[in-house]
Enzyme design. Sequence first.
Site: not given
Lengths: 991, 161
Positions: B86, B92-95
Site C-alpha cells: 500500500n 506515498t502511503i495509501c491509507l
Amino acid sequence: MEQDDFDLDQVIGLVELLYSSRDPDQVIEVQKILQRFQKSSNSWYISNQLLLNDSINCKFFGALTYTVGINLHLGEFSTDLKFKIILELLNHVILLINENKNNTLFVIEKLLSNLAIIFVTSYKEWSYSLQSLYASLKNKNPQIINDSNINDFDSTYDMILLLFSQIVVEETSKLESSNVDKSNLHKFIHEKFFPITSALLFRTEMIKSLDCLGSWIQYISTAELESVERYDLSIILDHLLDLIILNNADISQRAINVTVDILDTNPSMLNKVLKNKLDSLIFGKWGVNYLQSLIEDHDFENINQFSRLVILFLETDIIHVAHLLADDANNEKFEFLLNLTNFPGIPIDEELISKDFIEFWSELAEAYVDDEDRLLVLLKNDTDQLMKLNQKATSIFQRVSSIYWSKIHIPVNVDDEEFKLYKEEFMSYRSDVADFFDTIYPIVKIAMYKNLIDTISNNISSAKPNFQDIEASLFLINSISSNFNEDNINTNILSYLTNILESNFFEIISSNNSNENKYTISTTIQFLSSIDFFYKHKIGLKYLPSILNFLFSCMLESNLYHLSSSKAICRISNDCRLSLVGYLPNFENLIVEMINNINILPIIRERIVNSYASIIQGIKNPEIQGKNLNILLGLINEKCVQLITNNQITNENTLNYLISLLNCIYEIGKGMQLPEDDVEDFYSQEEINLINEYWTNDSYNIHDKIIRIITEVSTNSSSPMLLNNTEIVEKCCLIFKTGLTESIEGPFVFKDETLIQYILTKSGSANINTMPFLFELFDAVITANYKTISPSLVSSTVDTIFLSRLPLIKTDPDLIESSIKILGTIVEKKPSLIIYNGNFTIIILHFCLENLSTSEKFILKSVSKFWSKLIVLKKGDKRDFEFISNLFLQEKLGVVLTYAVISNLLKSQRSNIDNFQEILKFLIVKYPLYVKNWLEDAFAKVNEERVNQRIDELKSYHVFIKKLIMTRGKTQAFQNVVKEYWLETNGLFNY
Amino acid sequence: MMSSLCKTRLQEERKRWRKDHPFGFYAKPNKTVGGALDLQNWTAGIPGKSHTLWEGGVYPVTINFPDDYPSKPPKVKFPQNFYHPNVYPSGTICLSILNEEQDWRPAITLKQIVIGIQELLDSPNPDSPAQEPAWRAYGKDRATYEKKVKEQAQKYGAPAS
C-alpha cells in the site's frame, strides 16, 4: 415474552444466581434470560417489585431494569407516562434513604442516574428536577414540582442533591449530539440548573462536594466547547484554592487533583486573580513546605501530582513565564523549577517529575526561539531587557541541560532484571531528552556542545573513565548534530571533534567490550554516523581511516553492532569516496572474508561490497578501477562457480548465499554509478574521453565477467532450481539496470543487444513469475535508449516475448499489466518503434481494448496510460500522427475505443474512474470534432445492451455529452462532470 | 500560506505529541536553515510491531501538512521504493485515514496517524494496491514477500539495545 411466562419468584431467583454463580457459562445463560425479562412488557412491574425486595442484588437489578426500559422506550412516552416513571423512581429513592442502610448508596446512584437520563432528555417537560427531588425527600412523598425557589431548601439533603447534580452533568457529557439539541440543553443547565448547584456548593463544606465539583469542571469544558455558554466559577474556585492550603493532606491532595483537572481541560476557568493566588501558593511558602513534607514522607505519587500542577499552571501562559525571567525578582521561582526538575532518583524507575518537566522546558525554550516579537512586547520594547532575558535564558538552559545530561545515564548494571522492566520507557525518556537538546540548541548554542565534548575529553584522559558519562554526551551530541551541515558548520565545533579524535578515544571505547558498555559502543557508532559534516570537511578527512577501522572492528566483533556499523561504513564510503582511495587496501582482506564466508549476514556483505565499489569509483582512473573490479568479480565468480559446479546449492541457506553474491554484483553496479547527476561535475572532458575509450576496449573484460556470472547462475540449464528462481532473475535484471542510467561508458553499461538477448533467453523459461522482471528490464531499456535502439530489435523482441506468448500472458494479471506497461512506454517514448509492427493493429490494440474491462487496478492504470499516450502521441512525427489519426478516424478506432471507455466507466468502481477519465479527456482534446458523435454512438449502444438486459435506459446522456464537450477537457470541471454522471447512473450521492 | 488555524493546530499537535506519544516512535518538525521550526514539514519514525515481520526496523516517514490542514489531510511518505503493497513507488502511503475522500477527519491526531501506519505495515489492504512488486508478491509469493520485508527491517534496523 408473553405475560403468561412471567413469574416474579423466578426472576428473583435468577438475579440471585447471576450475582452468586461462579460458572461463566451459567452467568451468560442467566444474563440472556434476564435480558429477555428486561425487554418484555412486564419490565416496569419487574423493576418496581425488585426494588421493593429486601435483597440488595434485587434492588440493584431493579434499578438497572429501569435503565433498560428508559433507554429503550423513553422516546415513545407521553409526558404523563414519563411523570409516572419519575414518581416511581423518586419513591424508591425516598424509601432507600429512609432505610438508612450503608450498602444502598450504589442503588441510589443508579436510581438518580435514571432520573438524570429522563431529565436531560426531557428537560422542557420536567424543568425542576432538583426541586422535585428535594421536595420528595423533605415530604417523604414523591412529587413533581414546578417551582425554582432555592431559598426554601434546607441543608438536610444537600449531599444527595449534589450527587444528583453531579450525575446529571455526567449524563449530559455522555449524550450524543445527534440525540438531543445539546446547545439548548447546555443553555438550560447553565441558566436553570447551575445556579442551584452553585448555591449548594457554596454553602456545603467544599471537602464534601469535591467530586461534584470535579464532574462539573469536566462538564463545563465540554459545554463551553459545544455551545456559547460561558461559566463564572470564580467564587467556587477561590474556595477550592483555599482547600489546597488546608492543613489536611487528604483534602489538600483532592483539591490539587481538581485544580489539575481544571488546568488540564479548561485553564481559562481560572481568571487573573485566581491565577495570581495559585502562583503565590505554588511559589510561596506553602509550595516549598508542602513539597518538603511530601519528600520527607516519600510520597512520590503526590510529588508527581504537585509537579503536574506546577507545569500545567505555568503552561497556561508560557510566554508570560518566559518574560518573567528578565526580572531578577523571579529568580527564586526559576530556582524552584530547576530544583523540582532535578528531583533525585533514576527517571521512570524512581521519579517521573523530570519526565513531565521535559515538556515544560521545551515549551519555554520554543518561546525564546520562536516568539521573540511577543516577548519584546511584554518587555515594553525594551531591547536591553530582551538582551538580558536572552542571556539569562542561555544560562538557565545550560543548567537544565546539565540536569538532563545526568538523568539520561544508562544504569550501570544493564542486565539487571529491574532495568529490563522499565527499559522501554527509559529509552523513550532519553529520546525525549535528545529532542529537548535539539530544541534548546539555538539558545545555548556552541557552549552546550563544548560542555558535552569536555565531559568526553575529561573521561578519556582520566585514569578511570566513566563510560556512562561518555555515552550520555555522545548520545546528546548525536541529537544536536542534525543542526549542522557542511555549509553552516562552525570551526570551533570542528576543532572540538578534532580534539576528541586526536586523543585515544577509539582505544578507550574499544578497551571495554563488556556487556555493560554495549550502549557506549552502539552510541559511538551512531555518533560517527551523525558527524558527516565533519568528515566531509578537509579537517576531518585525515580521521577517516581511524573512524573506519573502529567501525570495522565493531562490525566484526559482535552481532550487536554489525548492522549499525556496516550502515555507517556504507554511508561514509559513499560520501567520502574520493578521500578514501588510499584506504582501499585496508578493505582487501575484509572483502575476501565478506565474499567467502557464507555465515556473514547478506545485508552486511552487500553493504561492504557497495562501500568498496564506491571507493573504486572514486579512483577516477579507469585502468585502476578495472583492475580492482577484476579482482572483486573474480572472487565472486570463483565462489559462484564453486557453489554451482560442486552442487552445493542444497538448501535455503546456500541458495540465499548465492543470491547474496549476485546482489553483491548489483551493489558494485550501484557503487560504480556516477555520484553526481551531471557527469561534468565529476569528470573533465578529457577524463570522460579516456573513460569512454577504456570501457569500450575493456582490457580486463569486466563486461564479459559480469555476463558470465549472470549466465552461470541464471541460465544454467543443468540446474532447474536456479533456472526457475524468481529472485535470481530479479537480481540479474537489477544488475543490468544499474548501467542504463549512466551517461558515459562504464563497467555496467552494456549494449542493448546484450540485455535483449538476456530477456529473450530467460523469457523462454518455464517460470512465468520471472516474466514481470524481464518485462520491466525491457521497459527500462526502452526508457533509457529509445533514441538509439534499433526498431527491428524492439519489434522482434515484442513478437517473441509478448505476441508469441499471448495465451500465457492472458492467464496472469501481472503479465498483462507489465506487458501493457511496456507497450505504453514504447508509445510514449517513440511510437514508431511499435505502431508499424504488423501485429499492432491486429493484436496489440485488441488486447489493450479488451483489458479496459478489467477489475485489476494496476492493469487498468497501465492500459489507461497506453491509450492516453497513443491518443496524444507526444513523441510521434508527422508520419506517426497520420498513421494513428487514420486508425481513429478511418478505421473507426475512435468509435470502438469511446464505446469501450464509456461502457466500462459506467460499470467501474468509484476508485477506478480516474483511469477512464484520462482517456476520455484526451479524446476530447485531440479529436474535438469527432468525439461528440463517438459518444452519442457509444451511449446508443450501451442503451441497446441495457434494453436487452432489461435494465432502464440512460436518459440524460445527451446533457452529459454536452457538458463534457463544453469542459474541453479542462481537468477540474471535466472531472466533476464525469464524477457526477457516474454517481447519477449508479444511483449514488456525493458526500 | 499556512492559515492561522493550521498553525494553531500544528502547535497543538506538537504539544500533544510531547505530552503523550507511543514508545519507539519519534516525530518532530524539521528546522529551517535559520534554525526556526518548520511546522508544516515533520520527520517521524515508525517502529515495526513486535512479533511481526516488521519488528526491529524503525521506518522513517516525512509528513507534509498542507496550508489548509486540518481540513485536508497531511501527506505521509516513506522513502522512495519502500516495499509495501500500500505504498506507492514515490513512497506515498495509501491509507484511508490519509485520504480526504475517504476516512480523513480533522480531529485525527498525529498519534492516530502514525499508529495507523504502524498497523498498516503488518496488515496490508489488498484492495488498495499502490505498488506492483510488493502487491504481487504478497498475493502470489508470500515467501518472497516475507524475505523482502525482513531484509527491509534490517535495512532500517534500530541501533543495538
